[in-house]
Design an enzyme around this catalytic site. Structure first.
Site, PDB file in Angstrom:
ATOM      1  N   ILE A   1      -6.292  -2.199   4.458  1.00 57.63           N
ATOM      2  CA  ILE A   1      -6.545  -1.257   4.750  1.00 57.63           C
ATOM      3  C   ILE A   1      -5.375  -0.213   4.005  1.00 57.63           C
ATOM      4  O   ILE A   1      -5.239  -0.637   3.133  1.00 57.63           O
ATOM      5  CB  ILE A   1      -5.032  -1.226   6.348  1.00 57.63           C
ATOM      6  CG1 ILE A   1      -5.583   0.261   6.886  1.00 57.63           C
ATOM      7  CG2 ILE A   1      -4.380  -1.181   5.730  1.00 57.63           C
ATOM      8  CD1 ILE A   1      -5.406   0.075   8.560  1.00 57.63           C
ATOM      9  N   SER A   2      -7.133   0.755   3.428  1.00 57.58           N
ATOM     10  CA  SER A   2      -6.753   1.070   2.175  1.00 57.58           C
ATOM     11  C   SER A   2      -5.421   2.340   2.872  1.00 57.58           C
ATOM     12  O   SER A   2      -5.145   2.708   3.267  1.00 57.58           O
ATOM     13  CB  SER A   2      -8.096   2.529   2.631  1.00 57.58           C
ATOM     14  OG  SER A   2      -8.869   1.865   1.761  1.00 57.58           O
ATOM     15  N   GLN A   3      -5.362   2.325   1.293  1.00 60.09           N
ATOM     16  CA  GLN A   3      -4.028   3.664   0.891  1.00 60.09           C
ATOM     17  C   GLN A   3      -4.464   5.004   1.724  1.00 60.09           C
ATOM     18  O   GLN A   3      -5.471   5.685   1.056  1.00 60.09           O
ATOM     19  CB  GLN A   3      -3.247   3.605  -0.857  1.00 60.09           C
ATOM     20  CG  GLN A   3      -2.952   4.357  -0.926  1.00 60.09           C
ATOM     21  CD  GLN A   3      -2.469   4.391  -2.207  1.00 60.09           C
ATOM     22  OE1 GLN A   3      -3.100   3.642  -3.488  1.00 60.09           O
ATOM     23  NE2 GLN A   3      -1.814   5.565  -2.799  1.00 60.09           N
TER      24      GLN A   3
END
EC number: 2.1.1.77
Length: 213
Positions: free
Chosen positions: A63-65
């Site tokens: 899950i992206s930053q």
């Protein structure tokens, strides 16, 4: 599946963090402040949900930053009603941000496991994409084109030509380009064969997978 005052407080701290890092778009900040990111992660990792870091999810993806999500979204310059193609549905968090901004989102996921999980999960928490498709992001979605904007949420070793061709005139493609380290790149379609290119520094993404079948 609860969203508590504590979670809301943690989200506001996250918003303050990404403001300090330079995100200015009020609508993007509001979306990040509203979306319960902890619901996109396994319950054992709630402490990590509102830290400004990427985090592993299923199928060797992340899950992206939040900062990266906000940065890419800000570059897209979404207006309500825009038709947006997302390459790499992943956890669905970026998709939820786009929907929160009023975009009509078409999203393609290459990993069967994530596709099944996320396409069921997003509507459960109130985020309905126009379509979530299991398929090869390198090919885009020609039958739904043109798109007002296209976002690629994985590192692409090169810019897929089909994605450029599926942009509307004036449309924007936001894509991290490179192998180990990616350069955040924006292409703006100025005419049938004319594109303007802008670069915005280095990021690290999981690689964009090509359909090998």
């Amino acid at each position: 599946m609860k969203d508590t005052f504590k979670h809301k407080g943690m989200r506001q701290q996250l918003v303050e963090t990404i403001v300090k890092k330079g995100i200015k778009d009020k609508a993007v900040l509001e979306a990040i402040g509203k979306i319960p990111r902890h619901l996109f992660m396994d319950s054992g990792f709630l402490d990590h949900a509102y830290v400004d870091k990427a985090f592993p999810i299923a199928a060797d993806q992340t899950i992206s930053q939040p900062y990266t999500v906000a940065f890419q979204t800000e570059l897209l310059q979404i207006k309500p009603g825009d038709k947006v193609l997302e390459i790499g549905t992943g956890s669905g968090y970026q998709c939820a941000v786009l929907i929160e901004l009023g975009a009509k989102v078409y999203s393609i996921e290459r990993q069967q496991e994530l596709f099944k999980k996320t396409s069921k999960f997003l509507p459960k928490i109130g985020y309905r994409a126009k379509k979530i498709i299991f398929g090869d992001g390198y090919k885009g979605l020609p039958k739904e084109a043109p798109f007002d904007s296209i976002i690629v949420t994985a590192g692409a070793p090169f810019v897929p030509k089909p994605l450029l061709s599926q942009l509307a005139i004036g449309g924007r493609l936001v894509i991290p380009v490179g192998d180990d380290v990616q350069i955040m790149t924006v292409f703006i379609r100025k005419g049938p064969k004319e594109f303007e290119k802008h670069e915005f520094g280095e990021f690290r993404f999981v690689p964009l997978l090509e359909d090998k079948n």
